[in-house]
Design a protein around this motif. Sequence first.
Motif, PDB file in Angstrom:
ATOM      1  N   UNK A   1       0.836  -1.184   0.000  1.00 22.47           N
ATOM      2  CA  UNK A   1       0.000   0.000   0.000  1.00 22.47           C
ATOM      3  C   UNK A   1       0.884   1.252   0.000  1.00 22.47           C
ATOM      4  N   UNK A   2       0.522   2.225  -0.800  1.00 27.39           N
ATOM      5  CA  UNK A   2       1.312   3.454  -0.880  1.00 27.39           C
ATOM      6  C   UNK A   2       1.176   4.252   0.410  1.00 27.39           C
ATOM      7  N   UNK A   3       2.259   4.913   0.799  1.00 26.02           N
ATOM      8  CA  UNK A   3       2.240   5.792   1.964  1.00 26.02           C
ATOM      9  C   UNK A   3       3.277   6.884   1.770  1.00 26.02           C
ATOM     10  N   UNK A   4       2.998   8.022   2.393  1.00 21.11           N
ATOM     11  CA  UNK A   4       3.952   9.122   2.394  1.00 21.11           C
ATOM     12  C   UNK A   4       4.912   8.939   3.565  1.00 21.11           C
ATOM     13  N   UNK A   5       6.186   9.069   3.296  1.00 20.93           N
ATOM     14  CA  UNK A   5       7.205   9.146   4.346  1.00 20.93           C
ATOM     15  C   UNK A   5       7.587  10.607   4.485  1.00 20.93           C
ATOM     16  N   UNK A   6       7.523  11.129   5.708  1.00 13.99           N
ATOM     17  CA  UNK A   6       7.764  12.551   5.937  1.00 13.99           C
ATOM     18  C   UNK A   6       8.843  12.724   6.991  1.00 13.99           C
ATOM     19  N   UNK A   7       9.777  13.612   6.688  1.00 11.68           N
ATOM     20  CA  UNK A   7      10.884  13.869   7.602  1.00 11.68           C
ATOM     21  C   UNK A   7      11.040  15.371   7.796  1.00 11.68           C
ATOM     22  N   UNK A   8      10.863  15.830   9.011  1.00 10.82           N
ATOM     23  CA  UNK A   8      11.045  17.246   9.333  1.00 10.82           C
ATOM     24  C   UNK A   8      12.518  17.461   9.623  1.00 10.82           C
ATOM     25  N   UNK A   9      13.316  17.610   8.585  1.00  5.44           N
ATOM     26  CA  UNK A   9      14.754  17.744   8.742  1.00  5.44           C
ATOM     27  C   UNK A   9      15.167  19.136   9.152  1.00  5.44           C
ATOM     28  N   UNK A  16       8.322  11.583   0.620  1.00  5.51           N
ATOM     29  CA  UNK A  16       8.357  10.665  -0.512  1.00  5.51           C
ATOM     30  C   UNK A  16       7.133   9.771  -0.454  1.00  5.51           C
ATOM     31  N   UNK A  17       6.419   9.694  -1.555  1.00  9.02           N
ATOM     32  CA  UNK A  17       5.314   8.757  -1.685  1.00  9.02           C
ATOM     33  C   UNK A  17       5.915   7.441  -2.155  1.00  9.02           C
ATOM     34  N   UNK A  21       8.130  -0.134  -1.801  1.00 10.20           N
ATOM     35  CA  UNK A  21       9.512   0.251  -1.484  1.00 10.20           C
ATOM     36  C   UNK A  21      10.193   1.033  -2.602  1.00 10.20           C
ATOM     37  N   UNK A  22       9.412   1.703  -3.440  1.00  6.75           N
ATOM     38  CA  UNK A  22       9.954   2.535  -4.521  1.00  6.75           C
ATOM     39  C   UNK A  22       9.347   3.929  -4.408  1.00  6.75           C
ATOM     40  N   UNK A 126       0.334   9.037   6.160  1.00  2.00           N
ATOM     41  CA  UNK A 126       1.594   9.763   6.300  1.00  2.00           C
ATOM     42  C   UNK A 126       2.340   9.190   7.497  1.00  2.00           C
ATOM     43  N   UNK A 127       3.533   8.705   7.244  1.00  2.00           N
ATOM     44  CA  UNK A 127       4.353   8.145   8.313  1.00  2.00           C
ATOM     45  C   UNK A 127       5.507   9.106   8.602  1.00  2.00           C
TER      46      UNK A 127
END
Length: 333
Positions: A1-9, A16-17, A21-22, A126-127
């Motif tokens: 399942x598609x998910x957004x990976x979010x990083x508050x750098x 990244x959606x 794993x791509x 969103x993870x």
Amino acid sequence: MAEWLYEAGIGEARAALVDNDIIIQAAIEADDDGLRAGTIAPARLTRITAPGRRGIVTLDDGTEAMIEPLPRGVTEGGRLLVEIARAAIAEPGRGKLAIARAAAADAVVAPGRDLRARIAADNVLVRELTSFGPDRLEAAGWSELIEEASSGHADFDGGALRLSLTPAMTLIDVDGWLPIADLAVAGAGAAAMMIRRHDIGGSIGIDLPTVEGKAARLSAAEAVDAILPQPFDRTAVNGFGFLQIVRRRARLSIPERLQQDPVGSAARALIRRAERAQGIGPRTLTAAPAVIAAIERRPDWIAELERRIGAPVRLRGEPGLAISAGHAEAQNP
């Protein structure tokens, strides 16, 4: 399942959606991007550059934006409420002003949505990532995405893409060793994936190999339609293999960010590596002098990094290092 990976750098937020794993779509928002698209703010019409058509507005914070069309009934010096349709675009030589339009009658002053809010609006999970867990962005191919954006080069099965930035449009050249008709279709699909992956908007040209016959050209255009999400407009593939796409452009694409500010991008990437460096004790960041200077100009980045890792940060410039070759080391690995 598609998910957004979010990083508050530190210095930038990254998203990244990811599906299987791509990375299929990515976005970066730097902390010095300025006004976001969607911002509604009071302004003054300071100059009319094309009577009846276009002018310059100045927001209360001093930011200038181009407004088109000119709102009726507002003369030079008049006050109005505007909405930012496109953020300012930094380009070599002379940057492009933000684009504004008259806000709706019922609009209220508000900032534009940040990256976290934009991806949440997709109604996809969103993870949120931290530096203490597995580097899921990297596992999905973040470094490869950044290298692709920086170099403009990407391979696909049977060929390669070369992306070039110009003031007028983003150009993607398709080359390869498949039979011509097959290469045109595969290259069109690969180019569409690149456009989505790197958040490319505005006017985009895809230069496909010249193919004989309407059917092959139609198949290439349909390959774009199958991959690139709406909304967008496109032409047919002409007899010379050229296809033009126009997408909404609200901000810089990832290739524009990295190619137009390689030093700043390398500085932010080094801060990210330092935050994730294994070990305890002071972190030493070693990089090309220009990258170290960029970090030194942002003491807030250093302070936030020290807060997150609980240790002091040391900076060391090393002449001869490539801009992208910076590294971070902990005192006790």
